[in-house]
Enzyme design. Structure first.
Site, short mmCIF file in Angstrom:
data_model
loop_
_atom_site.label_atom_id
_atom_site.label_comp_id
_atom_site.label_asym_id
_atom_site.label_seq_id
_atom_site.Cartn_x
_atom_site.Cartn_y
_atom_site.Cartn_z
N HIS A 128 43.36 37.60 42.83
CA HIS A 128 44.59 37.48 43.86
C HIS A 128 45.56 36.39 43.23
O HIS A 128 44.85 35.29 42.78
CB HIS A 128 44.01 37.29 45.00
N ASP A 205 36.17 32.04 45.03
CA ASP A 205 37.25 32.76 46.15
C ASP A 205 36.31 33.74 46.91
O ASP A 205 36.11 34.94 46.46
CB ASP A 205 38.54 33.21 45.33
N GLN A 208 37.08 37.75 50.22
CA GLN A 208 36.78 39.29 50.58
C GLN A 208 35.12 39.54 50.62
O GLN A 208 34.98 40.52 50.73
CB GLN A 208 37.38 40.28 49.59
N LYS A 231 40.61 37.41 58.08
CA LYS A 231 40.19 38.46 57.48
C LYS A 231 38.78 38.71 58.14
O LYS A 231 38.10 39.61 57.72
CB LYS A 231 40.11 38.35 56.13
N CYS A 371 49.17 41.55 45.86
CA CYS A 371 48.94 40.27 45.36
C CYS A 371 47.93 39.98 44.26
O CYS A 371 47.52 39.05 44.25
CB CYS A 371 48.72 39.35 46.63
N1 C6P Z 1 44.61 39.17 50.44
C1 C6P Z 1 44.93 41.66 50.81
O1 C6P Z 1 45.79 42.34 51.38
P1 C6P Z 1 45.36 34.20 52.25
O2 C6P Z 1 46.77 35.03 52.36
O3 C6P Z 1 45.40 32.89 51.97
O4 C6P Z 1 44.82 34.30 53.78
O5 C6P Z 1 44.25 34.96 51.55
C2 C6P Z 1 44.69 35.10 50.05
C3 C6P Z 1 43.48 35.86 49.21
C4 C6P Z 1 42.83 35.19 48.26
N2 C6P Z 1 41.89 35.96 47.54
C5 C6P Z 1 41.59 37.20 47.89
C6 C6P Z 1 40.64 37.78 46.88
C7 C6P Z 1 42.51 37.75 48.73
O6 C6P Z 1 42.20 39.15 48.85
C8 C6P Z 1 43.22 37.11 49.45
C9 C6P Z 1 44.13 37.99 50.50
C10 C6P Z 1 45.20 40.05 51.00
O7 C6P Z 1 44.38 41.70 49.81
C11 C6P Z 1 46.58 39.64 51.42
S1 C6P Z 1 47.56 39.85 49.96
#
Ligand code: C6P
Length: 414
Positions: A128, A205, A208, A231, A371
């Site tokens: 991401h 990370d 997910q 999430k 993203c």
């Molecule tokens: N993915 C998706 O629709 P934030 O925005 O900081 O809460 O999370 C960022 C992020 C980092 N790593 C991974 C693997 C992610 O999936 C995400 C966020 C969302 O897939 C929003 S773009």
């Protein structure tokens, strides 16, 4: 059979999510975008409302009862989150705004401090942007060599390539536990072991994975791990950085100001102990308490059951979607190595058009590059459609998605 049974009492769970019980565009809402952000159950909303109604005052400041009460609950939330991910102590949990901020904190307070020009940093092709852009910026600014672990044709990380990429100069490895596009679950153990053998530190990370499966940082032996509260049934504005205590202690602060100092005079400040050293200013403590309630909710269901339910949902979705002519599934087709994310394309239909047509049927999916633009470039795609599942989804949601897909095909004559 393990993995293909629907383990959760969905009717009971759905009763906790009033938002799901509504119509959108005249059709019952089918929410399939939890990978972007999940819905929130009543106990989370109630926990936050309760603080605002009866226990609200700034934390770590007042010596009066109300402030003590809020501080106690904030500390309890930190302890719950530590237990949830198997952290040895609450002090290893730093609250941030989200996973993105946690990764930026590491880029600034860890990597800018401990990496030197010529050092090597390894990420992967499936990251991401949150785990991509901070490292690109750092690499440019500090002459650090950024390398990418490639994915195979099946959409899993190539461990053979990892071997070739790791060197004595590799100082940091950062990768997604579960890809938000391919759904691929990466076994962290071999990567972490090999990275440690060359003396590199490892960031996972877990944006997910922590919401969807059991995660234990001690078993994993990662050095850092990040995720977002929104999430995993929690509110927005709260995220988590887990770090090994000695590393957090060795790092300089990221942001400076109130709360993160133990004392300051005209000669300069002294930093507070971890984790407060990294929590400058009034923290999002009501959100942290909400996240604590989310963790209670998930723990009561049991993370193995959550994972098993989502695996069954994913297997069912993969099966039903592959029946639709023109649908191409992106990523592994084996639900055992796949989180509850199913990304696909429909032949000759732009994913945005598809998502709009599905929305008219009440089905909410995400379309775009999610993203993860470098990954889409690697896959030779501009955009994809993505359905993602959580504890409140049931097989009927997949049926509604497939039915809406057939309708979209009919409308577009595809
Ligand atoms: N993915 C998706 O629709 P934030 O925005 O900081 O809460 O999370 C960022 C992020 C980092 N790593 C991974 C693997 C992610 O999936 C995400 C966020 C969302 O897939 C929003 S773009």
């Amino acid at each position: 059979m393990m993995g293909n049974e629907f383990m959760l009492d969905i009717a009971r769970i759905r009763a906790d999510f009033p938002i799901l019980n509504q119509s959108v565009n005249g059709k019952p809402l089918v929410f399939l975008d939890s990978a972007a952000s999940s819905q929130k159950p009543l106990p989370v909303l109630q926990a936050m409302e309760e603080v605002y109604r009866y226990a609200y005052a700034n934390v770590h400041r007042g010596v009066y009862r109300l402030s003590e009460l809020a501080t106690e609950r904030y500390d309890q939330a930190r302890a719950k989150i530590a237990r949830f991910i198997g952290a040895p102590e609450p002090e290893c949990i730093v609250f941030t705004r989200n996973a993105t901020e946690a990764l930026n904190l590491l880029a600034y307070a860890y990597a800018r401090h401990f990496l030197k020009p010529g050092d090597e940093l390894l990420i992967t092709e499936l990251e991401h942007h949150a785990n991509f852009v901070p490292w690109q910026v750092l690499a440019r600014e500090r002459d650090i060599v950024l390398k990418f672990i490639p994915i195979t044709a099946e959409g899993v990380l190539s461990l053979d390539a990892l071997e070739a990429l790791l060197t004595e100069r590799t100082r940091l490895v950062s990768f997604a536990h579960v890809s938000n596009v391919l759904g691929t679950i990466t076994d962290p153990a071999p990567i972490i072991q090999r990275a440690h053998q060359v003396g590199a530190r490892v960031i996972v990370d877990a944006s997910q994975s922590v919401p969807h499966m059991p995660v234990n940082v001690m078993e994993m032996d990662c050095d850092f791990l990040v995720f977002s509260g929104h999430k995993m049934l929690g509110p927005t504005g709260i995220g988590v950085l887990y770090g090994k205590r000695d590393l957090l202690e060795a790092m300089p602060p990221f942001l400076t100001g109130g709360d993160m100092i133990s004392m300051v005079d005209f000669d300069g400040p002294q930093w507070n102990d971890v984790p407060l050293k990294f929590e400058a200013g009034t923290p999002a403590f009501v959100e942290a308490i909400g996240l604590g309630a989310a963790v209670d909710y998930l723990s009561a269901l049991g993370m193995p059951a959550v994972r098993q339910h989502e695996q069954a949902m994913t297997a069912y979705a993969l099966e039903r979607l592959s029946e639709v002519n023109g649908v191409r599934i992106i990523g592994p087709t084996d639900s055992r190595i796949r989180g509850g994310v199913v990304t696909f394309t429909l032949d000759r239909v732009h994913p945005h058009d598809l998502a709009t047509l599905l929305d008219a049927e009440g089905v909410a999916i995400r379309a775009g590059h999610h993203c993860a633009q470098p990954l889409h470039i690697r896959l030779g795609l501009n955009a994809t459609a993505r359905a993602s599942f959580y504890i409140y989804n049931e097989p009927a949601d997949v049926d509604a998605l497939v039915e809406a897909l057939y309708k979209a095909k009919l409308a577009l004559r595809r």
